[in-house]
Structure formats: structure tokens, C-alpha cells
Scaffold this motif. Structure first.
Motif, PDB file in Angstrom:
ATOM      1  N   LEU A 159      -6.111  -4.513   4.131  1.00  0.00           N
ATOM      2  CA  LEU A 159      -4.814  -4.057   4.621  1.00  0.00           C
ATOM      3  C   LEU A 159      -4.385  -4.892   5.821  1.00  0.00           C
ATOM      4  N   TRP A 168      -0.561   0.152  10.353  1.00  0.00           N
ATOM      5  CA  TRP A 168      -0.157   1.252   9.472  1.00  0.00           C
ATOM      6  C   TRP A 168       0.420   2.406  10.284  1.00  0.00           C
ATOM      7  N   VAL A 214      -8.369   3.714  -0.941  1.00  0.00           N
ATOM      8  CA  VAL A 214      -8.369   3.114   0.390  1.00  0.00           C
ATOM      9  C   VAL A 214      -9.715   3.427   1.031  1.00  0.00           C
ATOM     10  N   LEU A 228       0.835  -1.199   0.000  1.00  0.00           N
ATOM     11  CA  LEU A 228       0.000   0.000   0.000  1.00  0.00           C
ATOM     12  C   LEU A 228       0.872   1.252   0.000  1.00  0.00           C
ATOM     13  N   HIS A 274      -9.753  -1.225   5.191  1.00  0.00           N
ATOM     14  CA  HIS A 274      -9.147  -1.382   6.509  1.00  0.00           C
ATOM     15  C   HIS A 274     -10.091  -0.887   7.584  1.00  0.00           C
ATOM     16  N   VAL A 313      -8.688  -1.044  -1.388  1.00  0.00           N
ATOM     17  CA  VAL A 313      -8.063  -1.583  -0.176  1.00  0.00           C
ATOM     18  C   VAL A 313      -8.902  -1.182   1.031  1.00  0.00           C
TER      19      VAL A 313
END
Length: 158
Positions: A121, A128, A45, A30, A91, A89
Motif C-alpha cells: 500500500l 490511508w 489487507v 485499495l 502495509h 495488500v
């Protein structure tokens, strides 16, 4: 070793379990997308957190916030919009519950010939932030609003 998904929360019990199991995307993958590609064109995202996005939280710059609690009812609209982007993506805080569920619903809704792929993710926002917290191009910490104190969840500091 893959971590097991979290149990189904009350809000999700009235929605079907997704049949798709989208793959994980590493933090490095990512990071590479964000560094070299254009958000909302090459990738997007999707942050599916709701009450845990508060004054002490952090977000991935350019991410859209589509809370998991309303994702399934909005799926027809969301899938037609997001399916135009090749990489989506998902998360949440840990990417073990809400992100897996929403990514699965999204993947289920995609036509079989779609050029769009859903990913989850690895480690979610916690991983992250731990990895990239000092990099302001990768993490944006939400500022305190006047009169708000330290707290978590909806209504914190009020």
C-alpha cells in the motif's frame, strides 16, 4: 519519485532479504477493492505493524494483523493460507520497511504459477488515514480502554 526502503532493523537481521519486489497499490485502488469486492475472498489487507498499533491507532476494517517480527518464521503457514486469495495488500505505518520486507518474503514463497499477487500500500497507514479518516467504512480508530491514557507503543498508558 520512489522513497528508499528503511534500513534493516535488528529483528530482521537474522532473516534473509527478500528477492521479490512487489508493486505498490494506490490508495484509490485499495479503496475500490474495499468498496466493490469481498475481503478474504477477492483480496485481503495485511497490517504488519506491532508496537505502533495502540490505543491511538487506526486500522483498515477487515485487515488482519500479522506483525512483521513474526512473519518470516510463520511464512510456510501464512503463505499456504494467504495464497488462496488473489490479491494480498501489505502495509505498515509508512510501507517503507516492514511492509516491503513481508510482501517480498510472501512473493518469494509463492509458486511461480500462483494466481495470487502481493502488493504494498502506497504511503502505508499514515497516508490511508490522512486520506480516509472521516470515512468509518475505511478507517476504524481503536478505542481507549478503561484506565489508558494517551501514548504510543507497547505499554502506553500503563
Amino acid at each position: 519519485m520512489e522513497t528508499l526502503p528503511k534500513p534493516t532493523p535488528v529483528w530482521a537481521q537474522s532473516f534473509p532479504e527478500p528477492s521479490s519486489r512487489p508493486p505498490s497499490m494506490s490508495l484509490d485502488a485499495l479503496h475500490e477493492l474495499i468498496s466493490t469486492k469481498t475481503t478474504a475472498i477477492d483480496f485481503i489487507v495485511v497490517d504488519v505493524r506491532r508496537t505502533d498499533v495502540d490505543v491511538r491507532s487506526a486500522v483498515i476494517p477487515g485487515a488482519v494483523n500479522l506483525p512483521a517480527q513474526t512473519f518470516y518464521p510463520l511464512l510456510p503457514t501464512l503463505s499456504s493460507l494467504l495464497a488462496r486469495i488473489p490479491i494480498v495488500v501489505f502495509h505498515c505505518s509508512s510501507s517503507l520497511g516492514r511492509a516491503r520486507r513481508c510482501a517480498g518474503w510472501f512473493a518469494d514463497a509463492l509458486p511461480s504459477d500462483s494466481g495470487c499477487k502481493a502488493f504494498i500500500l502506497e504511503g502505508g497507514m499514515k497516508a490511508w488515514r490522512a486520506r480516509f479518516e472521516e470515512d468509518r467504512k475505511m478507517v476504524m480508530v481503536m478505542p481507549l480502554e478503561e484506565g489508558e491514557g494517551i501514548g504510543t507503543g507497547a505499554g502506553a498508558g500503563k
